[in-house]
Motif scaffolding. Structure first.
Motif, PDB file in Angstrom:
ATOM      1  N   ALA A  43      19.567  58.490   4.482  1.00 31.99           N
ATOM      2  CA  ALA A  43      20.869  57.929   4.847  1.00 31.99           C
ATOM      3  C   ALA A  43      21.881  59.024   5.151  1.00 31.99           C
ATOM      4  O   ALA A  43      22.778  58.849   5.984  1.00 31.99           O
ATOM      5  CB  ALA A  43      21.394  57.038   3.728  1.00 31.99           C
ATOM      6  N   ALA A  44      21.712  60.187   4.499  1.00 30.33           N
ATOM      7  CA  ALA A  44      22.616  61.318   4.716  1.00 30.33           C
ATOM      8  C   ALA A  44      22.220  62.165   5.913  1.00 30.33           C
ATOM      9  O   ALA A  44      22.884  63.170   6.213  1.00 30.33           O
ATOM     10  CB  ALA A  44      22.672  62.189   3.461  1.00 30.33           C
ATOM     11  N   GLY A  45      21.135  61.811   6.588  1.00 26.21           N
ATOM     12  CA  GLY A  45      20.702  62.546   7.770  1.00 26.21           C
ATOM     13  C   GLY A  45      19.903  63.791   7.472  1.00 26.21           C
ATOM     14  O   GLY A  45      19.652  64.596   8.376  1.00 26.21           O
ATOM     15  N   LEU A  46      19.463  63.965   6.219  1.00 25.72           N
ATOM     16  CA  LEU A  46      18.693  65.152   5.856  1.00 25.72           C
ATOM     17  C   LEU A  46      17.209  65.005   6.174  1.00 25.72           C
ATOM     18  O   LEU A  46      16.492  65.988   6.296  1.00 25.72           O
ATOM     19  CB  LEU A  46      18.867  65.449   4.360  1.00 25.72           C
ATOM     20  N   ILE A  47      16.740  63.770   6.260  1.00 24.24           N
ATOM     21  CA  ILE A  47      15.340  63.461   6.548  1.00 24.24           C
ATOM     22  C   ILE A  47      15.320  62.300   7.529  1.00 24.24           C
ATOM     23  O   ILE A  47      16.173  61.403   7.458  1.00 24.24           O
ATOM     24  CB  ILE A  47      14.582  63.056   5.264  1.00 24.24           C
ATOM     25  N   ASP A  48      14.358  62.310   8.439  1.00 23.46           N
ATOM     26  CA  ASP A  48      14.200  61.192   9.365  1.00 23.46           C
ATOM     27  C   ASP A  48      12.806  60.607   9.200  1.00 23.46           C
ATOM     28  O   ASP A  48      11.814  61.219   9.580  1.00 23.46           O
ATOM     29  CB  ASP A  48      14.416  61.647  10.805  1.00 23.46           C
ATOM     30  N   ALA A  49      12.754  59.426   8.601  1.00 23.66           N
ATOM     31  CA  ALA A  49      11.477  58.731   8.449  1.00 23.66           C
ATOM     32  C   ALA A  49      11.559  57.335   9.048  1.00 23.66           C
ATOM     33  O   ALA A  49      10.867  56.418   8.606  1.00 23.66           O
ATOM     34  CB  ALA A  49      11.083  58.660   6.981  1.00 23.66           C
ATOM     35  N   GLY A  50      12.406  57.181  10.031  1.00 26.18           N
ATOM     36  CA  GLY A  50      12.523  55.888  10.693  1.00 26.18           C
ATOM     37  C   GLY A  50      13.041  54.790   9.787  1.00 26.18           C
ATOM     38  O   GLY A  50      12.761  53.613  10.024  1.00 26.18           O
ATOM     39  N   GLY A  51      13.777  55.162   8.741  1.00 23.26           N
ATOM     40  CA  GLY A  51      14.309  54.179   7.806  1.00 23.26           C
ATOM     41  C   GLY A  51      13.337  53.763   6.722  1.00 23.26           C
ATOM     42  O   GLY A  51      13.677  52.932   5.872  1.00 23.26           O
ATOM     43  N   ALA A  52      12.147  54.342   6.699  1.00 18.96           N
ATOM     44  CA  ALA A  52      11.118  53.902   5.754  1.00 18.96           C
ATOM     45  C   ALA A  52      11.468  54.220   4.306  1.00 18.96           C
ATOM     46  O   ALA A  52      11.054  53.504   3.388  1.00 18.96           O
ATOM     47  CB  ALA A  52       9.775  54.536   6.105  1.00 18.96           C
ATOM     48  N   PHE A  53      12.235  55.297   4.072  1.00 17.56           N
ATOM     49  CA  PHE A  53      12.503  55.695   2.695  1.00 17.56           C
ATOM     50  C   PHE A  53      13.585  54.868   2.022  1.00 17.56           C
ATOM     51  O   PHE A  53      13.763  54.938   0.804  1.00 17.56           O
ATOM     52  CB  PHE A  53      12.852  57.180   2.634  1.00 17.56           C
ATOM     53  N   GLY A  54      14.312  54.083   2.771  1.00 13.84           N
ATOM     54  CA  GLY A  54      15.297  53.196   2.185  1.00 13.84           C
ATOM     55  C   GLY A  54      14.720  51.844   1.795  1.00 13.84           C
ATOM     56  O   GLY A  54      15.454  50.973   1.327  1.00 13.84           O
ATOM     57  N   GLN A  55      13.425  51.676   1.961  1.00 11.88           N
ATOM     58  CA  GLN A  55      12.764  50.397   1.678  1.00 11.88           C
ATOM     59  C   GLN A  55      12.365  50.305   0.200  1.00 11.88           C
ATOM     60  O   GLN A  55      12.227  51.316  -0.485  1.00 11.88           O
ATOM     61  CB  GLN A  55      11.531  50.254   2.558  1.00 11.88           C
ATOM     62  N   PRO A  56      12.146  49.078  -0.315  1.00  4.67           N
ATOM     63  CA  PRO A  56      11.820  48.904  -1.731  1.00  4.67           C
ATOM     64  C   PRO A  56      10.359  49.164  -2.083  1.00  4.67           C
ATOM     65  O   PRO A  56       9.976  49.033  -3.242  1.00  4.67           O
ATOM     66  CB  PRO A  56      12.184  47.441  -1.982  1.00  4.67           C
ATOM     67  N   THR A  57       9.534  49.503  -1.109  1.00  3.44           N
ATOM     68  CA  THR A  57       8.154  49.918  -1.357  1.00  3.44           C
ATOM     69  C   THR A  57       7.813  51.040  -0.382  1.00  3.44           C
ATOM     70  O   THR A  57       8.526  51.283   0.597  1.00  3.44           O
ATOM     71  CB  THR A  57       7.137  48.771  -1.157  1.00  3.44           C
ATOM     72  N   LEU A  58       6.680  51.668  -0.623  1.00  2.90           N
ATOM     73  CA  LEU A  58       6.191  52.722   0.270  1.00  2.90           C
ATOM     74  C   LEU A  58       5.525  52.168   1.524  1.00  2.90           C
ATOM     75  O   LEU A  58       5.178  52.941   2.423  1.00  2.90           O
ATOM     76  CB  LEU A  58       5.177  53.602  -0.470  1.00  2.90           C
ATOM     77  N   ASN A  59       5.345  50.869   1.619  1.00  5.98           N
ATOM     78  CA  ASN A  59       4.501  50.309   2.673  1.00  5.98           C
ATOM     79  C   ASN A  59       4.942  50.671   4.084  1.00  5.98           C
ATOM     80  O   ASN A  59       4.114  50.910   4.966  1.00  5.98           O
ATOM     81  CB  ASN A  59       4.408  48.799   2.518  1.00  5.98           C
ATOM     82  N   ALA A  60       6.254  50.705   4.326  1.00 10.57           N
ATOM     83  CA  ALA A  60       6.717  51.048   5.671  1.00 10.57           C
ATOM     84  C   ALA A  60       6.303  52.464   6.040  1.00 10.57           C
ATOM     85  O   ALA A  60       5.905  52.735   7.183  1.00 10.57           O
ATOM     86  CB  ALA A  60       8.235  50.887   5.759  1.00 10.57           C
ATOM     87  N   HIS A  61       6.392  53.385   5.086  1.00 15.07           N
ATOM     88  CA  HIS A  61       5.963  54.766   5.361  1.00 15.07           C
ATOM     89  C   HIS A  61       4.450  54.843   5.485  1.00 15.07           C
ATOM     90  O   HIS A  61       3.927  55.569   6.345  1.00 15.07           O
ATOM     91  CB  HIS A  61       6.459  55.686   4.255  1.00 15.07           C
ATOM     92  N   LEU A  62       3.736  54.091   4.666  1.00 11.84           N
ATOM     93  CA  LEU A  62       2.271  54.072   4.762  1.00 11.84           C
ATOM     94  C   LEU A  62       1.819  53.661   6.155  1.00 11.84           C
ATOM     95  O   LEU A  62       0.881  54.225   6.716  1.00 11.84           O
ATOM     96  CB  LEU A  62       1.685  53.110   3.728  1.00 11.84           C
ATOM     97  N   ALA A  63       2.511  52.673   6.729  1.00 15.04           N
ATOM     98  CA  ALA A  63       2.124  52.144   8.034  1.00 15.04           C
ATOM     99  C   ALA A  63       2.373  53.125   9.170  1.00 15.04           C
ATOM    100  O   ALA A  63       1.817  52.965  10.262  1.00 15.04           O
ATOM    101  CB  ALA A  63       2.882  50.847   8.305  1.00 15.04           C
ATOM    102  N   GLN A  64       3.200  54.153   8.941  1.00 10.24           N
ATOM    103  CA  GLN A  64       3.554  55.090  10.020  1.00 10.24           C
ATOM    104  C   GLN A  64       2.416  56.019  10.400  1.00 10.24           C
ATOM    105  O   GLN A  64       2.414  56.584  11.494  1.00 10.24           O
ATOM    106  CB  GLN A  64       4.783  55.900   9.611  1.00 10.24           C
ATOM    107  N   GLY A  65       1.447  56.211   9.518  1.00  5.72           N
ATOM    108  CA  GLY A  65       0.282  57.012   9.867  1.00  5.72           C
ATOM    109  C   GLY A  65       0.381  58.473   9.494  1.00  5.72           C
ATOM    110  O   GLY A  65       1.425  58.985   9.065  1.00  5.72           O
ATOM    111  N   ARG A  66      -0.742  59.138   9.694  1.00  7.77           N
ATOM    112  CA  ARG A  66      -0.922  60.492   9.171  1.00  7.77           C
ATOM    113  C   ARG A  66       0.062  61.497   9.740  1.00  7.77           C
ATOM    114  O   ARG A  66       0.577  62.361   9.015  1.00  7.77           O
ATOM    115  CB  ARG A  66      -2.362  60.945   9.447  1.00  7.77           C
TER     116      ARG A  66
END
Length: 394
Positions: A43-66
Motif C-alpha cells: 500500500a505504501a508503494g514499497l512492493i508491487d504484487a498486484g495487490g495480492a499482499f493486501g488479501q486475507p489469504t496467500l491464494n492471490a499470490h499463489l495464483a500469480q505463478g513462479r
C-alpha cells in the motif's frame, strides 16, 4: 533491529497471514521474531504484487505463478537489506500479532510415503503377512482428506467421537476415541494450478508448488481401525489436520535437496526423472514438553515431485491453495517414528512423557512438531512449528 541471520532470517522469509490491532488480515513475512507487513508495504508503494499482499489469504499470490513469487521474494530481500529503507509502522513483534490460516485450502490429499511407517503399520495391523502390500512400491498411496477441517497451528483439537469396535466385541459402540494419535508430516502448498485433464510431470514440480508447511494429521486409531475396511480413512482422520502458520517458500530450500532413496522395482515413466530428489528436513515431536521422536524426512521413499505427478496423472486439476501432505514421517529407529501408534507399538510399549508412562493422547496434552533444514551459505532454517492441545469430547 530485525534479525536477518537466524533461522527465520533473510535466507528464509516464510509467508503468513496476520492481524494486528484490529486491522484487516493481510500477508506478512516472518523476519526473526517480527512480522514485516507486506500488505502495508504494498500500500505504501514499497512492493508491487498486484495487490495480492493486501488479501486475507496467500491464494492471490499463489495464483500469480513462479515468476511473480521470485520477483516478490527478490524485492523483499532487497528492501530488508537496504539500510536507507523506511519500514516504520510496517514491522510488528511476533508476540503482538494474531496468526491465521495462511491459505484457503481447496483440496487436501494425504499420502503414505514412508517405507518405514508403512512397514510398521503393516506389521501391527497384519501380523504374519508381508508388511507392505503389493502395490506400495509401484505408486504413491494416498487418500482425499477434508479441506474444511485443516486448521492453523495453535487451534485446540476436540477429541472426536465415533464408532469403534474392540477386538473381542461382537458389535461396535459409540463414544470418544480412546486411541487419539498424531502423524508428523510435511505438507506442500500448491501455487499455480492446472486445467482439468492436464498432468504435472515430476520435472515441473517447482512451477506448481509454492512452499512447505509442517502438518499434524490427527488420527483416531480405534475409529480408523473399524471404518477403514475396505475403503480407507474417513472419520478417524477428518476431524482435524493442523498446519503451520508460516509457509516456507521452495526458494528458501534450495540447499536442502538431497538424493532420494533408490526405488526398486523401477517406477513407471511418469514417476521418473526430475533428479529424484528428497528434502533434508529434520523433524522433532514434542509431547507435553518432552521430545519423544526425531523423524528424518530425507529417507521418504516417494518424493514430493512424484506425489504431485501421481495426484494429477489421471487429469485431476490442482488449484492455488491446494494442500498435499507426505504421510507420516518415520525413520528406521523407534525414536524416529512420526506417530504414537508406532512409538508405543500399538500401545503395548508405553513411553515416558514427563514423569508418566503414556501410550495415546489424553485430554489436556499438547503436541508440537518442529523441523529444521539446511539453508544457503551454511544457514539453518527453522520451519514454522505446528502445535495444538487436546480438548475433551463434546
Amino acid at each position: 533491529m530485525l534479525d536477518l541471520t537466524g533461522p527465520f532470517g533473510i535466507h528464509h522469509l516464510p509467508y503468513g497471514v496476520f492481524t494486528y490491532g484490529g486491522v484487516a488480515p493481510r500477508v506478512g513475512v516472518r523476519v526473526g521474531d517480527a512480522v514485516l507487513d507486506l500488505g502495508g508495504a504494498e500500500a505504501a508503494g514499497l512492493i508491487d504484487a498486484g495487490g495480492a499482499f493486501g488479501q486475507p489469504t496467500l491464494n492471490a499470490h499463489l495464483a500469480q505463478g513462479r515468476a511473480a513469487w521470485t520477483a516478490a521474494r527478490d524485492r523483499i530481500t532487497t528492501l530488508l537489506r537496504d539500510e536507507s529503507a523506511t519500514l516504520d509502522g510496517l514491522v510488528y513483534p511476533l508476540t503482538d500479532v494474531t496468526l491465521l490460516l495462511p491459505f484457503a485450502v481447496g483440496d487436501y490429499v494425504d499420502f503414505y510415503s514412508s517405507e518405514h511407517h508403512a512397514a510398521n503399520v503393516g506389521a501391527l495391523f497384519r501380523p504374519g503377512s508381508p508388511p507392505l502390500l503389493p502395490n506400495w512400491k509401484h505408486l504413491p498411496i494416498g487418500y482425499h482428506g477434508r479441506a474444511g477441517t485443516v486448521v492453523v497451528s495453535g487451534t485446540d483439537v476436540v477429541r472426536p467421537c465415533g464408532q469403534r469396535k474392540a477386538p473381542t466385541a461382537d458389535v461396535p459402540t459409540y463414544g470418544p476415541t480412546g486411541r487419539l494419535d498424531i502423524e508428523a508430516e510435511v505438507g506442500f502448498v500448491v501455487g499455480a494450478g492446472t486445467a482439468l485433464g492436464d498432468r504435472v510431470g515430476v520435472a515441473d514440480f517447482a512451477d506448481h508448488v509454492f512452499g512447505v508447511v509442517l502438518v499434524n494429521d490427527w488420527s483416531a486409531r480405534d475409529i480408523q481401525a473399524w471404518e477403514y475396511q475396505p475403503l480407507g480413512p474417513f472419520l478417524g482422520k477428518s476431524f482435524a489436520t493442523s498446519v503451520s502458520a508460516w509457509v516456507t517458500p521452495l526458494a528458501a530450500l534450495e540447499a536442502a535437496w538431497v538424493p532420494a532413496p533408490a526405488q526398486d522395482p523401477a517406477v513407471l515413466p511418469y514417476l521418473s526423472g526430475g533428479g529424484h530428489r528428497g528434502l533434508d528436513l529434520a523433524l522433532e515431536v514434542e509431547w507435553n514438553g518432552t521430545v519423544v521422536s526425531r523423524p528424518p524426512f530425507a529417507p521418504m521413499y516417494w518424493t514430493p515431485a512424484q506425489q504431485l505427478a501421481h495426484l494429477t496423472v489421471n487429469g485431476a486439476s490442482v488449484r492455488p491453495g491446494d494442500l498435499y501432505a507426505s504421510g507420516t514421517v518415520s525413520g528406521p529407529e523407534r525414536d524416529q517414528t512420526g506417530s504414537f501408534l508406532e512409538l508405543t507399538w500399538g500401545g503395548a510399549e508405553p513411553v515416558t512423557v514427563g514423569d508418566a508412562k503414556r501410550t495415546f493422547l489424553e485430554d489436556g496434552d499438547t503436541v508440537t512438531v518442529r523441523a529444521t533444514a539446511p539453508g544457503r551459505d551454511g544457514a539453518v532454517l527453522a520451519l514454522g512449528e505446528v502445535t495444538a492441545t487436546v480438548l475433551p469430547s463434546r
